[in-house]
Design a protein around this motif. Structure first.
Motif, short mmCIF file in Angstrom:
data_model
loop_
_atom_site.label_atom_id
_atom_site.label_comp_id
_atom_site.label_asym_id
_atom_site.label_seq_id
_atom_site.Cartn_x
_atom_site.Cartn_y
_atom_site.Cartn_z
N PRO A 1 -21.98 -6.74 -12.80
CA PRO A 1 -22.64 -6.90 -14.28
C PRO A 1 -23.30 -5.64 -14.52
CG PRO A 1 -23.30 -8.73 -12.90
CD PRO A 1 -22.45 -7.77 -12.07
N PRO A 2 -23.41 -5.19 -15.75
CA PRO A 2 -23.97 -3.92 -16.26
C PRO A 2 -25.50 -3.72 -15.80
CG PRO A 2 -22.72 -4.63 -17.99
CD PRO A 2 -22.84 -5.60 -17.04
N ILE A 3 -26.21 -4.84 -15.82
CA ILE A 3 -27.64 -4.84 -15.29
C ILE A 3 -27.99 -4.48 -14.11
CG2 ILE A 3 -27.82 -7.47 -14.82
CD1 ILE A 3 -30.56 -5.36 -16.62
N ALA A 4 -26.85 -4.84 -13.25
CA ALA A 4 -26.76 -4.49 -11.60
C ALA A 4 -26.80 -3.03 -11.57
CB ALA A 4 -25.86 -5.46 -10.91
N HIS A 5 -25.83 -2.36 -12.32
CA HIS A 5 -25.60 -0.93 -12.20
C HIS A 5 -26.92 -0.26 -12.85
CE1 HIS A 5 -23.74 3.02 -12.16
NE2 HIS A 5 -24.19 3.08 -13.35
N LEU A 6 -27.39 -0.54 -13.88
CA LEU A 6 -28.67 -0.04 -14.44
C LEU A 6 -29.90 0.00 -13.44
CD1 LEU A 6 -29.93 1.12 -16.81
CD2 LEU A 6 -30.57 -1.27 -17.41
N GLY B 1 -29.55 -0.92 -10.22
CA GLY B 1 -29.32 -0.57 -8.63
C GLY B 1 -29.23 -1.49 -7.79
N PHE B 2 -28.70 -2.65 -8.25
CA PHE B 2 -28.56 -3.77 -7.21
C PHE B 2 -27.05 -4.47 -7.13
CE2 PHE B 2 -30.75 -5.80 -10.71
CZ PHE B 2 -30.05 -6.83 -10.99
N PRO B 3 -26.43 -3.95 -6.61
CA PRO B 3 -24.83 -4.47 -6.59
C PRO B 3 -24.83 -5.77 -6.05
CG PRO B 3 -24.99 -2.99 -4.83
CD PRO B 3 -26.32 -2.81 -5.75
N LEU B 4 -23.87 -6.59 -6.58
CA LEU B 4 -23.46 -7.75 -5.92
C LEU B 4 -22.71 -7.26 -4.71
CD1 LEU B 4 -23.02 -10.78 -5.98
CD2 LEU B 4 -20.91 -10.42 -7.42
N THR B 5 -22.98 -7.87 -3.55
CA THR B 5 -22.75 -7.55 -2.28
C THR B 5 -22.03 -8.52 -1.58
OG1 THR B 5 -24.99 -6.09 -1.88
CG2 THR B 5 -23.49 -6.28 0.18
#
Length: 123
Positions: free
Chosen positions: A1-6, A8-12
């Motif tokens: 999701p874009p919020i994760a990129h913004l 800095g917390f990726p789906l791991t």
């Protein structure tokens, strides 16, 4: 999701009933009192708990968070290092899913925890 990129917390990791996001909070996320803003922590927990519910929804269904509850246990700073936000489903029905989440540091210490209720609906 874009919020994760913004932020800095990726789906791991993701599997049915579980979602894990990771991130390393830094000074840009500070609030006026000198710690990472609670909104960042709440966003991490909302993301992992809600995405955990999404893993149980049938194809063609979406979800939205109806309610979250967050308990802040320990301060998070730019020295905390890598954090893990892990969400697990408690129950997922046809219309409502509930989940719980834990935010921990690299040593496994609890930083915050919470619960979420999600509405599941056809897209």
């Amino acid at each position: 999701p874009p919020i994760a990129h913004l932020l800095g917390f990726p789906l791991t990791e993701v599997e049915e009933g579980r979602a894990l996001f990771t991130g390393t909070p830094d000074f840009r996320l500070y609030n006026p009192i000198g710690t990472v803003h609670g909104g960042y922590i709440a966003t991490l927990l909302d993301s992992c708990m809600s995405c955990a519910v999404h893993t149980t929804a049938p194809a063609g269904f979406g979800y939205t968070t109806v309610e979250i509850k967050v308990n802040f246990v320990r301060a998070v700073t730019d020295k905390t290092g890598l954090v893990r936000a892990e969400g697990k489903v408690i129950n997922s029905g046809k219309r409502i899913g509930t989940s719980e989440g834990r935010l921990t540091d690299a040593q496994g210490r609890l930083l915050a925890h919470g619960t979420a209720t999600c509405l599941i609906f056809p897209l």
